[in-house]
Scaffold this motif. Structure first.
Motif, PDB file in Angstrom:
ATOM      1  N   GLY A  59      -5.795   5.142   5.482  1.00 33.52           N
ATOM      2  CA  GLY A  59      -4.852   5.091   4.363  1.00 33.52           C
ATOM      3  C   GLY A  59      -5.451   5.246   2.981  1.00 33.52           C
ATOM      4  O   GLY A  59      -4.715   5.259   1.992  1.00 33.52           O
ATOM      5  N   LEU A  62      -4.039   7.558   0.088  1.00 31.19           N
ATOM      6  CA  LEU A  62      -2.797   7.180  -0.588  1.00 31.19           C
ATOM      7  C   LEU A  62      -3.043   6.301  -1.809  1.00 31.19           C
ATOM      8  O   LEU A  62      -2.109   5.954  -2.518  1.00 31.19           O
ATOM      9  CB  LEU A  62      -1.875   6.448   0.393  1.00 31.19           C
ATOM     10  CG  LEU A  62      -1.401   7.286   1.578  1.00 31.19           C
ATOM     11  CD1 LEU A  62      -0.777   6.404   2.654  1.00 31.19           C
ATOM     12  CD2 LEU A  62      -0.416   8.353   1.104  1.00 31.19           C
ATOM     13  N   THR A  63      -4.308   5.956  -2.055  1.00 31.52           N
ATOM     14  CA  THR A  63      -4.635   5.047  -3.152  1.00 31.52           C
ATOM     15  C   THR A  63      -5.267   5.783  -4.328  1.00 31.52           C
ATOM     16  O   THR A  63      -5.727   6.911  -4.211  1.00 31.52           O
ATOM     17  CB  THR A  63      -5.608   3.943  -2.680  1.00 31.52           C
ATOM     18  OG1 THR A  63      -6.891   4.509  -2.416  1.00 31.52           O
ATOM     19  CG2 THR A  63      -5.076   3.230  -1.445  1.00 31.52           C
ATOM     20  N   ALA A  74      -1.140   4.253  -5.043  1.00 31.75           N
ATOM     21  CA  ALA A  74      -1.184   2.835  -4.661  1.00 31.75           C
ATOM     22  C   ALA A  74      -2.513   2.211  -5.068  1.00 31.75           C
ATOM     23  O   ALA A  74      -3.534   2.895  -5.150  1.00 31.75           O
ATOM     24  CB  ALA A  74      -0.985   2.706  -3.156  1.00 31.75           C
ATOM     25  N   HIS A  79      -4.645   0.114   0.943  1.00 32.11           N
ATOM     26  CA  HIS A  79      -4.977   1.164   1.921  1.00 32.11           C
ATOM     27  C   HIS A  79      -4.851   0.705   3.365  1.00 32.11           C
ATOM     28  O   HIS A  79      -4.526   1.499   4.237  1.00 32.11           O
ATOM     29  CB  HIS A  79      -6.385   1.736   1.666  1.00 32.11           C
ATOM     30  CG  HIS A  79      -7.516   0.877   2.123  1.00 32.11           C
ATOM     31  ND1 HIS A  79      -8.023  -0.145   1.354  1.00 32.11           N
ATOM     32  CD2 HIS A  79      -8.237   0.887   3.266  1.00 32.11           C
ATOM     33  CE1 HIS A  79      -9.018  -0.725   2.006  1.00 32.11           C
ATOM     34  NE2 HIS A  79      -9.169  -0.125   3.179  1.00 32.11           N
ATOM     35  N   LEU A  82      -1.027   0.571   4.300  1.00 35.09           N
ATOM     36  CA  LEU A  82      -0.496   1.940   4.232  1.00 35.09           C
ATOM     37  C   LEU A  82      -1.021   2.779   5.397  1.00 35.09           C
ATOM     38  O   LEU A  82      -0.278   3.551   6.009  1.00 35.09           O
ATOM     39  CB  LEU A  82      -0.855   2.587   2.896  1.00 35.09           C
ATOM     40  CG  LEU A  82      -0.201   1.968   1.669  1.00 35.09           C
ATOM     41  CD1 LEU A  82      -0.775   2.571   0.390  1.00 35.09           C
ATOM     42  CD2 LEU A  82       1.312   2.129   1.719  1.00 35.09           C
ATOM     43  N   ASP A  85       0.787   1.792   8.529  1.00 35.97           N
ATOM     44  CA  ASP A  85       2.099   2.446   8.655  1.00 35.97           C
ATOM     45  C   ASP A  85       1.955   3.840   9.256  1.00 35.97           C
ATOM     46  O   ASP A  85       2.729   4.232  10.140  1.00 35.97           O
ATOM     47  CB  ASP A  85       2.797   2.535   7.288  1.00 35.97           C
ATOM     48  CG  ASP A  85       3.257   1.173   6.763  1.00 35.97           C
ATOM     49  OD1 ASP A  85       3.284   0.191   7.549  1.00 35.97           O
ATOM     50  OD2 ASP A  85       3.576   1.099   5.561  1.00 35.97           O
TER      51      ASP A  85
END
Length: 178
Positions: A59, A62-63, A74, A79, A82, A85
Motif C-alpha cells: 500500500g 497510495l501514500t 494518504a 499504508h 490501505l 484493503d
C-alpha cells in the motif's frame, strides 16, 4: 499465490518505488524465513511468510512519501490498512491482516485513539506467529537505507520513539525469535 504478480498490478516495471518495495520486502522475507528456520518448534508456515512478507508494504504507493517515490495522498502510516484493503479485494484475507497489522510493532486500538492516528479505530496488532515474525523482521529494514540491516539497538530505539506499548511487544518478540 504469486506475490510478484500482485505487486506488478500496482507497481510499473522499472519504477523506483517498485524497486524499493521489492528489495525491502525481499529482505524482510529473508529475515523472517531465517527466524522460522531457526525455530522449527514454532511450526510456522514458511510459504505464507514469504508471500505475506513480500506483500506487507504493497500500500505504500497510495501514500505521500516522496523520499521513496510515493506520490499518493494518504499519510504514510496508512499504508498498512490501505494495502490490506487491496490484498483483501484480491481474495487474500490472511495476507491482508499482515499488511494491516505490521505498522510499527503493531498498533492497538488504544494507541490509535490516544495518539489520534489517522487510522480506522480497530485493533491492528499481530496475532499469529507468522504476523509477528514478519512485523518483527520488518523493524530491521527501512526503505530509505535499503539493504542495510539495523542493529537490534537501533530497531528498539526507532520503536521506542512511538511509545512503550510497541516496545513491549517488540521485546516479547525478541524473547521468542532471538
Amino acid at each position: 499465490m504469486n506475490p510478484l504478480a500482485l505487486i506488478n498490478k500496482y507497481y510499473p516495471e522499472g519504477s523506483p518505488v517498485r524497486d524499493i518495495l521489492i528489495t525491502h520486502s525481499r529482505l524482510v522475507a529473508e529475515k523472517a524465513l531465517a527466524i522460522a528456520d531457526a525455530h522449527p518448534e514454532l511450526q510456522m508456515d514458511k510459504t505464507f511468510i514469504y508471500e505475506a512478507a513480500m506483500l506487507h508494504d504493497i500500500g505504500v504507493f497510495l501514500t505521500n512519501a516522496p523520499d521513496i517515490f510515493c506520490t499518493g495522498t494518504a499519510p504514510y502510516i496508512a499504508h498498512g490498512y490501505l494495502g490490506a484493503d487491496l490484498v483483501r479485494e484480491e481474495g487474500y484475507p490472511a495476507h491482508a491482516l499482515v499488511c494491516e497489522r505490521h505498522t510499527g510493532a503493531g498498533l492497538s486500538l488504544q494507541e490509535i485513539i490516544s495518539r489520534e492516528l489517522p487510522l480506522p479505530h480497530r485493533e491492528m496488532t499481530p496475532v499469529s506467529l507468522e504476523e509477528k515474525v514478519i512485523c518483527f523482521a520488518d523493524k530491521f529494514f527501512s526503505k530509505t537505507h535499503i539493504e542495510k540491516e539495523k542493529s537490534l539497538k537501533k530497531a528498539r530505539k526507532s520503536i521506542a520513539k512511538h511509545g512503550e506499548e510497541g516496545l513491549l511487544r517488540f521485546d516479547s518478540w525478541c524473547e521468542l525469535f532471538l
